[in-house]
Design an enzyme around this catalytic site. Structure first.
Site, short mmCIF file in Angstrom:
data_model
loop_
_atom_site.label_atom_id
_atom_site.label_comp_id
_atom_site.label_asym_id
_atom_site.label_seq_id
_atom_site.Cartn_x
_atom_site.Cartn_y
_atom_site.Cartn_z
CB CYS A 1 -0.70 0.31 1.48
SG CYS A 1 -1.86 -1.75 1.25
CB VAL B 1 2.94 3.63 12.24
CG1 VAL B 1 3.75 2.17 11.85
CG2 VAL B 1 2.85 3.59 14.29
#
Ligand code: EPU
Length: 457
Positions: A138, A350
């Protein structure tokens, strides 16, 4: 179409899923029972671990997802015999005939997944060389592989970057080493584990990621004959061995999938029993779920997630490495936060670009603003770098149906939830990409009473 959507479409096309569209009539609560299988983020790595064995391995509870099919293909071009029994959810992997793959066969997998980078250590041990194509996965940030290359270099791999990918060799073999990761990266920790178990001598890794999927990979490697100890303070020590055998293992359940269906239950005002979900790996999620106003019951064979009635409440969430709130949990939960009474904040620490999915929600009527500052918590790595990595969600808002396009895996699932909660009809395109990580999601939507039509290509 914007670049993110283009990338997503291309990624979908590479795994043969592009173009699928769901038309959803929103407003029905999801109710019923579904089962989750093994975690995508463990199963794919466990399949790579089988490359290290001298004998066949068997993995159970394997989900029917396209990331598994991609790794299967890549193992097969390297001479591994793979038997995937989709109905039973088992995979048998026989690595006895491992051989170097033809470049053109490896290249056919370019851009399809991030897993190929983890083939390096095992292939270097078995064949003395490895080649990995351009990686996929992704588009949720830059996702560099610098830690991986440093790790492999420090074991003694010689690395050559080519226009088509990366070639590696280990003319002197691989030797145990001391590594300190600048950030507890999941993939880099797995890279160390998969390389150190057969390297000569001892390896000490500090700054390791300790996600439950990593602990389960360690279980598998220990079954194969590896010697690994996990100390406090993110230190993992590995003593290399000469030989590993195959394993038999039931994969840890997919806690990201479980959290996604839980969020869908809450946002739609529903009641979903997620068979196979376990409490221990979801503690942090369960705390937040309760704070938002969701309810759950822990059972031996799964967890019931439901909306107990009453108003949903706003929360402040900071995503983090384990045991923090997982980055993969935030996108599905954001839909419930659009229904909460007040202002919620999600600070993503993150991945620097994991809010691509909110454009569609805004189009559907959500009130969400993105900020480049670190809001609601501690300063993170992205604070001074102008990434829109904090979201402020003001609610409650009613979402209305719209034509939207899935940008990535977790964002895609949140788009499904948005459409399920919206007034009216939504057309969600590029949903094929959701099959990368959610096994049988169309069947599960049916089981839970969603009102939709699926136009697969
Ligand atoms: N990073 C670097 N350099 C590296 C490696 C990572 O800077 O060489 C950075 C990344 O850019 C990111 C951070 O470190 O900002 C964390 O990345 P990490 O390596 O932990 O992630 P990953 O191994 O690429 C896995 C999962 C992700 C999950 C993360 C965090 C797989 C295949 N992917 O990614 O899952 O979000 O760990 O838990 O296991 C998903 O399932 O949708 C997904 C994205």
């Amino acid at each position: 179409m914007n670049t993110v959507a283009n990338d997503a479409r291309a990624a979908g096309a590479r795994v043969g899923l592009s173009g699928d569209t769901i038309t959803i009539n929103g407003g029905r609560p999801l109710t019923g029972r579904i089962e989750v299988k093994g975690a995508k983020n463990l199963v794919t790595k466990a399949m790579v671990a089988a490359l290290l064995g001298e004998s066949p391995s068997e993995l159970r509870d394997v989900p029917d997802i396209s990331d598994v099919r991609v790794v299967k293909g890549l193992l097969e071009v390297h001479g591994v015999k793979v038997e995937h029994n989709v109905a039973e959810g088992t995979i048998k992997l026989d690595p006895v005939g491992v051989e170097s793959a033809h470049m053109v066969d490896i290249d056919a997998h370019a851009g399809s997944s991030r897993i190929p980078i983890l083939f390096c250590g095992p292939l270097l041990h078995r064949l003395g060389e490895a080649f990995i194509p351009d990686l996929g996965g992704c588009r949720i940030g830059d996702r560099p592989i610098d830690y991986h290359l440093e790790v492999l270099g420090s074991f003694g791999a010689v690395i050559e970057k080519l226009p088509t990918g990366i070639r590696m060799s280990a003319p002197e073999g691989l030797v145990g080493t001391k590594i300190s990761l600048p950030y507890p990266s999941v993939g880099a920790t797995e890279q160390v584990l998969l390389t150190a178990v057969r390297a000569k001598g001892k390896t000490e890794l500090s700054g390791a990621a300790i996600e439950p999927e990593i602990m389960d990979l360690i279980n598998i490697l220990q079954k194969m004959g590896a010697v690994i100890s996990v100390d406090t303070d993110r230190v993992i020590r590995i003593e290399g061995v000469d030989k590993l055998e195959g394993y038999t293992h039931r994969a840890l359940f997919d806690r990201n999938e479980a959290a996604s269906w839980a969020s869908a239950a809450l946002a739609t005002g529903g009641d979903v029993f997620v068979g196979g979900a376990q409490q221990a790996e979801m503690l942090t999620f369960l705390n937040i779920f309760r704070k938002v106003g969701g309810a759950f019951e822990i059972h031996e064979d799964g967890i019931r997630f439901y909306h107990p009635g009453g108003e949903l409440k706003p929360v402040v969430i900071e995503t983090d490495v384990h045991p923090g709130f997982m980055t993969d949990w935030q996108q599905p939960l954001v839909i419930a936060l659009t229904k909460a009474q007040g202002v919620s904040i999600v600070h993503e620490t993150v991945y620097e670009q994991r809010f691509g999915f909110v454009d569609a929600l805004i189009k559907m009527g959500a009130n969400i603003q993105l900020h480049s500052e670190c809001l609601g918590g501690h300063p993170c790595r992205f604070g001074q770098r102008n990434f829109l990595h904090s979201a402020v969600i003001s609610g409650p808002t009613e979402l209305h149906g719209a034509d939207i396009e899935v940008p990535d895996l977790r964002g895609g699932f949140s788009h499904l939830i948005a459409a399920l909660t919206a007034q009216g009809t939504s057309r969600v395109s590029n949903v094929g990409i959701i099959s990368r990580g959610y096994g049988d999601f169309i069947t599960k939507l049916r089981q839970l009473g969603a009102d939709f039509e699926f136009e697969g290509e």
